[in-house]
Design a protein around this motif. Structure first.
Motif, PDB file in Angstrom:
ATOM      1  N   ASN A 202      33.207  47.389 -24.698  1.00 36.26           N
ATOM      2  CA  ASN A 202      31.993  47.492 -25.420  1.00 36.26           C
ATOM      3  C   ASN A 202      30.763  47.782 -24.667  1.00 36.26           C
ATOM      4  N   THR A 219      31.848  54.013 -25.603  1.00 34.54           N
ATOM      5  CA  THR A 219      32.331  52.604 -25.771  1.00 34.54           C
ATOM      6  C   THR A 219      33.002  52.227 -27.317  1.00 34.54           C
ATOM      7  N   ASP A 220      33.662  51.309 -27.201  1.00 41.67           N
ATOM      8  CA  ASP A 220      34.404  50.962 -28.461  1.00 41.67           C
ATOM      9  C   ASP A 220      35.222  52.135 -28.990  1.00 41.67           C
ATOM     10  N   ASP A 242      27.355  49.345 -30.895  1.00 44.04           N
ATOM     11  CA  ASP A 242      27.999  48.146 -31.444  1.00 44.04           C
ATOM     12  C   ASP A 242      26.926  46.934 -30.935  1.00 44.04           C
ATOM     13  N   ASP A 247      34.954  44.989 -28.336  1.00 44.04           N
ATOM     14  CA  ASP A 247      35.867  45.890 -27.792  1.00 44.04           C
ATOM     15  C   ASP A 247      36.915  46.456 -28.022  1.00 44.04           C
ATOM     16  N   SER A 268      41.961  46.471 -32.696  1.00 42.43           N
ATOM     17  CA  SER A 268      40.607  46.273 -31.966  1.00 42.43           C
ATOM     18  C   SER A 268      40.181  44.852 -32.322  1.00 42.43           C
ATOM     19  N   ASP A 270      37.432  44.134 -33.479  1.00 44.94           N
ATOM     20  CA  ASP A 270      36.634  44.201 -34.921  1.00 44.94           C
ATOM     21  C   ASP A 270      37.642  43.871 -36.226  1.00 44.94           C
TER      22      ASP A 270
END
Length: 453
Positions: A202, A219-220, A242, A247, A268, A270
């Motif tokens: 992240n 990132t991500d 994000d 992450d 992920s 997410d």
């Protein structure tokens, strides 16, 4: 040898108490009759037939003024040498037969929050590893070191520096300082193509996306580098800017689809499992594998409930490809949280936790195992586990998948339908590698347990 017909007859052969207490996320390697694995400070070699300790290497840490995460996820092995990182930012080369230190170099700055938790990867004389510590505001990077000397050969900045491609994706607001882009876990190597696949974490400050306008590359993202040079080949970002600490923190898996096309699959925080065609670079599917709520919503100072929370979704062990059934097997954590952005103006302080707010977990964490069609993303089966799922999953050619959960269940599943073939309670939660190997013409399974999360 271990099949769905005889898995019920599995039984414990031996075990070894490794440490008194701590996080225990390590992968396990089997080489020439020895199992190699790590704790935060120690590297161990154990006989793979009877659990006899052959040697134990101890790294005496420097005293740290900051409180990072005391964890290590294993070693790389090549040509009789083991390589690992440390909490105080050292990279070590250890003789695999004797446990003696070959070389030791400080490769990061632990006083600003950098640490090295991932198991390194080895490629043609290079040891590839990256810095963790996104949540302390570090500017992430991935490096390759000469395996014989420990000298740095190349580096790639996962937070682009001024003048580098991608730097324009960060727009500073006022005096805010941006960072993140740490790498928590093992990378994946395509040996034939000379490519290394990097799951990147992240941006920072985690809960204050307005302080770092833009897409916040890389990132991500899944970042693919030339393993020889560290040059960027391509990347796939899951979420720009994000604001929920989502992450990409688990190793990706490489496989071929039914058309013979090269694919990469990854899960992920997410709460989704992804597949990307490596030839076209297009996303093939995105499959939900846990509760998802308020995705992409910016945290407020009053707080919002998000699912998964910062400890949900797919953590540090990613999906595994079940070649027999043409599926991906993935463990996931189902745990929501309330995220609240801080009210006062954000100021970066080196070495200070750079979260940008607070979190409160909602209810108890749950766990799931999903089997997903690797061609189209359809869910084949799913099964809830007693504890959260963060351990590795290992499918075999006989149709079994070995894994375990944080409630301390070691389980063998029928990988075709998810039926439990064997299950036993062990001493503590499983959070690391689960492997199977041959020794003296007999198949064994080994894993680590006892994680304190």
């Amino acid at each position: 040898q271990i099949s769905p017909d005889n898995a019920k007859d599995l039984g414990k052969i031996c075990s070894l108490k490794v440490d008194k207490i701590g996080s225990f996320h390590t992968s396990v390697l089997h080489v020439d009759g020895l199992l190699y694995f790590t704790t935060a400070t120690d590297t161990l070699a154990v006989d793979s037939k009877n659990c006899e300790l052959k040697w134990r290497h101890h790294h005496e840490e420097q005293e740290l003024e900051i409180n990072t995460i005391r964890v290590n996820r294993g070693v790389a092995y090549a040509n009789g040498v083991l390589y690992r990182g440390t909490v105080d930012s050292y990279l070590l080369a250890i003789d695999a037969q004797t446990g003696e230190t070959i070389w030791s170099h400080q490769v990061g700055d632990s006083q600003v929050g950098e640490f090295f938790s991932s198991a390194p990867q080895y490629y043609q004389g290079l040891v590839i590893v990256g810095a963790a510590g996104s949540d302390w505001g570090i500017k992430g990077r991935v490096m390759a070191y000469d395996a014989e000397t420990g000298k740095e050969v190349w580096r790639f900045n996962t937070i682009p520096r001024e003048g580098e491609p991608g730097a324009e994706s960060w727009v500073t607001a006022g005096s805010a300082r941006f960072g993140g882009g740490g790498t928590w876990t093992t990378y994946t190597i395509d040996m034939s193509e000379g490519e290394v696949f990097i799951p990147v974490g992240n941006p920072s400050p985690d809960l204050l996306p307005d302080t770092r306008p833009g897409e916040n590359l890389y990132t991500d993202s899944l970042v693919v580098l030339d393993a020889n040079t560290g040059k960027l080949k391509w990347y796939h970002q899951l979420l720009g800017n994000d604001g929920q600490d989502l992450d990409l923190g688990a190793a990706p898996v490489l496989y071929y689809n039914d058309k013979g096309e090269r694919m990469v699959g990854f899960g992920s925080k997410d709460g989704f499992l992804y597949a990307v065609n490596r030839e076209t670079k297009e996303r093939v599917f995105k499959t939900q594998i846990t509760t998802v709520k308020n995705a992409g919503v910016k945290p407020t100072t009053e707080g919002i409930e998000v699912c998964p929370g910062p400890l949900g979704g797919v953590e540090w062990n990613g999906p595994a490809y079940d070649k027999q059934n043409k599926t991906m097997l993935v463990g996931t954590v189902d745990w929501c949280a309330i995220l609240a952005a801080q009210k006062e103006e954000y100021q970066y302080e080196p070495g200070k936790f750079s979260f940008g707010g607070s979190l409160e977990f909602v209810g108890q964490a749950r766990g799931w195992i999903y089997s997903v069609n690797a061609n189209n993303g359809d869910v084949v089966w799913k099964r809830e586990t007693e504890g959260p799922m963060v351990a590795g999953i290992t499918p075999t050619a006989s149709g079994i998948a070995f894994t375990g959960d944080l409630a301390g269940n070691f389980t063998a599943y029928n990988s075709k339908d998810g039926k439990v073939l064997y299950e036993t309670k062990v001493d503590g939660g499983l959070a690391g590698g689960v492997i199977t190997y041959m020794r003296d013409a007999k198949q064994y399974v080994a894993f680590v347990s006892g994680n304190v999360s």
